[in-house]
Design an enzyme around this catalytic site. Structure first.
Site, PDB file in Angstrom:
ATOM      1  N   LYS A 163      55.716  38.599  33.952  1.00  0.00           N
ATOM      2  CA  LYS A 163      56.733  38.886  32.940  1.00  0.00           C
ATOM      3  C   LYS A 163      57.342  37.565  32.482  1.00  0.00           C
ATOM      4  CE  LYS A 163      57.391  43.522  34.487  1.00  0.00           C
ATOM      5  NZ  LYS A 163      57.205  43.831  35.893  1.00  0.00           N
TER       6      LYS A 163
ATOM      7  N   TRP B 172      54.713  40.614  28.521  1.00  0.00           N
ATOM      8  CA  TRP B 172      53.786  40.664  29.653  1.00  0.00           C
ATOM      9  C   TRP B 172      52.574  39.786  29.403  1.00  0.00           C
ATOM     10  CZ3 TRP B 172      53.278  46.569  31.219  1.00  0.00           C
ATOM     11  CH2 TRP B 172      54.533  47.009  31.693  1.00  0.00           C
TER      12      TRP B 172
ATOM     13  N   THR C  67      44.429  54.912  50.989  1.00  0.00           N
ATOM     14  CA  THR C  67      44.532  53.823  50.010  1.00  0.00           C
ATOM     15  C   THR C  67      44.805  52.528  50.764  1.00  0.00           C
ATOM     16  OG1 THR C  67      46.900  54.105  49.811  1.00  0.00           O
ATOM     17  CG2 THR C  67      45.543  55.344  48.277  1.00  0.00           C
TER      18      THR C  67
ATOM     19  N   GLU D 211      42.192  57.474  44.715  1.00  0.00           N
ATOM     20  CA  GLU D 211      42.872  58.712  44.316  1.00  0.00           C
ATOM     21  C   GLU D 211      42.096  59.503  43.267  1.00  0.00           C
ATOM     22  OE1 GLU D 211      44.270  55.790  44.779  1.00  0.00           O
ATOM     23  OE2 GLU D 211      46.374  55.916  45.346  1.00  0.00           O
TER      24      GLU D 211
HETATM   25  P1  AMP Z   1      40.751  51.315  45.344  1.00  0.00           P
HETATM   26  O1  AMP Z   1      41.525  52.541  45.526  1.00  0.00           O
HETATM   27  O2  AMP Z   1      40.693  50.453  46.552  1.00  0.00           O
HETATM   28  O3  AMP Z   1      39.396  51.603  44.791  1.00  0.00           O
HETATM   29  O4  AMP Z   1      41.522  50.419  44.269  1.00  0.00           O
HETATM   30  C1  AMP Z   1      41.754  50.895  42.979  1.00  0.00           C
HETATM   31  C2  AMP Z   1      42.301  49.799  42.127  1.00  0.00           C
HETATM   32  O5  AMP Z   1      41.355  48.742  41.961  1.00  0.00           O
HETATM   33  C3  AMP Z   1      42.604  50.224  40.703  1.00  0.00           C
HETATM   34  O6  AMP Z   1      43.814  50.913  40.600  1.00  0.00           O
HETATM   35  C4  AMP Z   1      42.592  48.894  39.979  1.00  0.00           C
HETATM   36  O7  AMP Z   1      43.809  48.199  40.133  1.00  0.00           O
HETATM   37  C5  AMP Z   1      41.509  48.134  40.695  1.00  0.00           C
HETATM   38  N1  AMP Z   1      40.249  48.235  39.945  1.00  0.00           N
HETATM   39  C6  AMP Z   1      39.220  49.060  40.165  1.00  0.00           C
HETATM   40  N2  AMP Z   1      38.230  48.829  39.293  1.00  0.00           N
HETATM   41  C7  AMP Z   1      38.646  47.841  38.475  1.00  0.00           C
HETATM   42  C8  AMP Z   1      38.092  47.156  37.346  1.00  0.00           C
HETATM   43  N3  AMP Z   1      36.870  47.422  36.894  1.00  0.00           N
HETATM   44  N4  AMP Z   1      38.845  46.220  36.748  1.00  0.00           N
HETATM   45  C9  AMP Z   1      40.087  45.916  37.197  1.00  0.00           C
HETATM   46  N5  AMP Z   1      40.658  46.513  38.255  1.00  0.00           N
HETATM   47  C10 AMP Z   1      39.953  47.463  38.885  1.00  0.00           C
END
Ligand code: AMP
Length: 545
Positions: free
Chosen positions: A438, A443, A186, A332
């Site tokens: 916040k 929120w 991650t 994940e």
């Molecule tokens: P990653 O593991 O790098 O793919 O990041 C995942 C995170 O990216 C998610 O938990 C979200 O916070 C963000 N994310 C992924 N897709 C979207 C989306 N379509 N809109 C908003 N946030 C997103």
């Protein structure tokens, strides 16, 4: 009574076997690091993956359970490496070249990477860190003899020479479907990055789920270009789902600028493509500067990894007749969690509201939203809370137990995102839980404000962070990058937003910057913005103070 179906383990190599047998003549097109466009078929890919698997076992001693690092663009050799290593029971660990050196060395050592496969582009990166790598046995440079570079890397092997020593008649070993086969860390905005470990079974199931018509709808009648890198969350499973469905595959390599992406989209007649919003921003800017250029073949654009602004959807749909599928997921989750396609029965009005959301879960994903105490919240499209997910492609723990127990009592994983769920099953992300603003005990969604601000005709990119306020705790600060040649005023931006959101959600202040920082996976780095604007004093805060 016993079930009498055959025991056919869900192994990744069966995907390529299927592509070879039933779609063997379908093309795989790659823009290579060396320069030219490379073309071959799934039959060629399958034969070469077996050759590489055989050679990797015989010459490099790679065996079941061994972790193999890769740092490579989307290209045919990277695909072969995935299938070869996974096919013999190895674990492919993809590394993002945009990571900082300390993160890179931490991740490679933490994952116990043995052999390391890399594209020519990344030789300098690995040269710089090789002395800090504890477990790496040697480096396979993914090119032919003619392009092998001068390098200080130790124990270097030429990919094509290695592959030529293998036998295309190699037979895949029988493996257990639950063994690990892929790894991705991650991005780790706080603390060290954590390792996500996929199994053969989870990858196959996830790919099957994402092929469905209401998900990506991948089929043999499509030409698909995953621009999202294989090192970012499995290229959203497209290295599996596309061969599984027999679609023509186009791999864009290192060049992701607007002109290069446009060239592949049109020359290869791509019908379905996928990437994060920043890539599409570059393409749309390129198209705006070249108004005669159109996208006649493109039918669907999958946009995810960060929120897709409505203005981007409108640009694709109205100017280029390409449907946007907004998708959400995370490393994940293998990684796709939801996709926004139209549910039958929705009126045009309802769809207009729903289409900008992050979508509905495909089969294998269960979702709920909870408050801080774990109570389930209503699916009414209004209540927002912690988004929790469960399914066979969702992590149950991080590598080596980092982070401890990550599941609730019902086995749901906390995504770290805050969202709503509506009556029709559409999920909408309002924030990362650590980015939510916040204000006065309520929120405010930074994503909603960003999406709105970016609709202003003179704005290229927008980010919103919470800034300390003596009365309200936090208030939103809007940070803007103006379009080239434009200098919008704070008043014009606020006037544009006024009336479209609750009054108390209105940004307290607007800051103009040349550039907004991004993370290695193309997301706005709120962490760095918060550092940059640390101590920022809002005019209204001064008045209160
Ligand atoms: P990653 O593991 O790098 O793919 O990041 C995942 C995170 O990216 C998610 O938990 C979200 O916070 C963000 N994310 C992924 N897709 C979207 C989306 N379509 N809109 C908003 N946030 C997103």
């Amino acid at each position: 009574m016993k079930a009498l179906m055959q025991d056919w383990p869900l192994l990744v190599h069966t995907v390529l076997d299927h592509a070879e047998t039933y779609h063997g003549d379908v093309e795989v097109v790659s823009r290579t690091v060396e320069g030219p466009i490379h073309r071959y078929t799934y039959a060629d890919m399958a034969g070469r993956a077996r050759q590489l698997a055989d050679a990797a076992q015989k010459k490099l001693g790679i065996k079941e359970g061994d972790v193999v690092g890769t740092m490579a663009w989307n290209g045919y050799r990277h695909m072969e490496t995935w299938y070869a290593v996974m096919g013999i029971g190895g674990v492919v660990h993809t590394l993002n070249p945009r990571l900082f050196t300390e993160q890179l060395t931490y991740i490679i050592n933490h994952a116990d990477d043995g052999w390391f496969f890399l594209d020519l582009t990344f030789v300098p990166i690995l040269e710089a860190v090789q002395d800090q790598l504890d477990t790496v046995k040697g480096f396979v440079i993914m090119t032919d003899r003619a392009h092998m570079p001068e390098t200080t890397l130790k124990n270097v092997v030429c990919y094509e020479e290695l592959l030529s020593e293998g036998d295309a008649g190699f037979v895949w070993p029988k493996l257990d479907e639950t063994i690990p086969c892929g790894m991705c860390y991650t991005s780790g905005t706080t603390g060290n990055p954590k390792g996500v470990v996929y199994s053969q079974r989870s990858n196959v199931l996830h790919a099957m789920a994402t092929c469905a018509a209401d998900a990506l709808g991948v089929s043999s009648r499509e030409t698909i270009m995953p621009v999202v890198p294989m090192f970012h969350a499995n290229a959203w499973s497209m290295a599996f789902s596309v061969p599984m469905s027999g679609g023509k595959l186009v791999l864009p390599g290192a060049q992701m600028d607007g002109a290069s992406i446009f060239e592949l989209l049109t020359e290869e007649k791509v019908t379905l493509t996928a990437a994060v919003p920043t890539i599409w921003l570059m393409l749309l800017q390129y198209l705006e500067a070249n108004p005669a250029k159109k996208l006649p073949d493109l039918s669907r654009v999958v946009i995810g990894g960060a929120a897709c602004p409505e203005s981007m959807m409108d640009a694709f749909e109205q100017n280029y007749d390409a449907q946007v599928i907004h998708a959400w997921g995370m490393t994940e989750m293998s990684p796709l969690g939801s996709l926004c396609t139209r549910k039958p029965g929705l009126s045009d009005e309802e769809w207009k509201v729903a289409r900008v959301k992050q979508g509905r879960p495909a089969y294998t994903i269960e979702m709920k939203i909870t408050d801080d105490d774990g109570n389930v919240l209503a699916n009414d499209g209004k209540a927002f809370g912690h988004l929790m997910v469960r399914g066979p492609g969702v992590s149950s723990a991080y590598h080596k137990g980092e982070g401890g127990n990550i599941l609730d009592d019902e086995g749901f994983f906390d995504t770290g995102d805050v969202s709503t769920l509506d009556e029709n099953g559409y999920m909408q992300i309002t924030d990362r839980s650590k980015d939510v603003i916040k204000s006065g005990g309520e929120w405010i969604s930074s994503i909603d404000l960003e999406n709105l601000a970016i609709g202003h005709p003179e704005v290229t990119e927008a980010a919103v962070i919470g800034v300390a306020h003596p009365k309200w705790d936090e208030r939103p600060l809007l940070i803007i990058v103006a379009k080239e040649g434009c200098s919008p005023s704070q008043e014009s931006i606020l006037a544009f937003m006024e009336g479209k959101i609750a009054k108390w959600w209105m940004p307290e202040d607007v800051a103009f910057v040349e550039e907004i920082p991004h993370t290695a996976t193309g997301k706005i780095s709120k962490l760095r913005l918060r550092e940059q604007f640390k101590g920022y004093e809002l005019a209204s805060a001064k008045a209160v103070g």
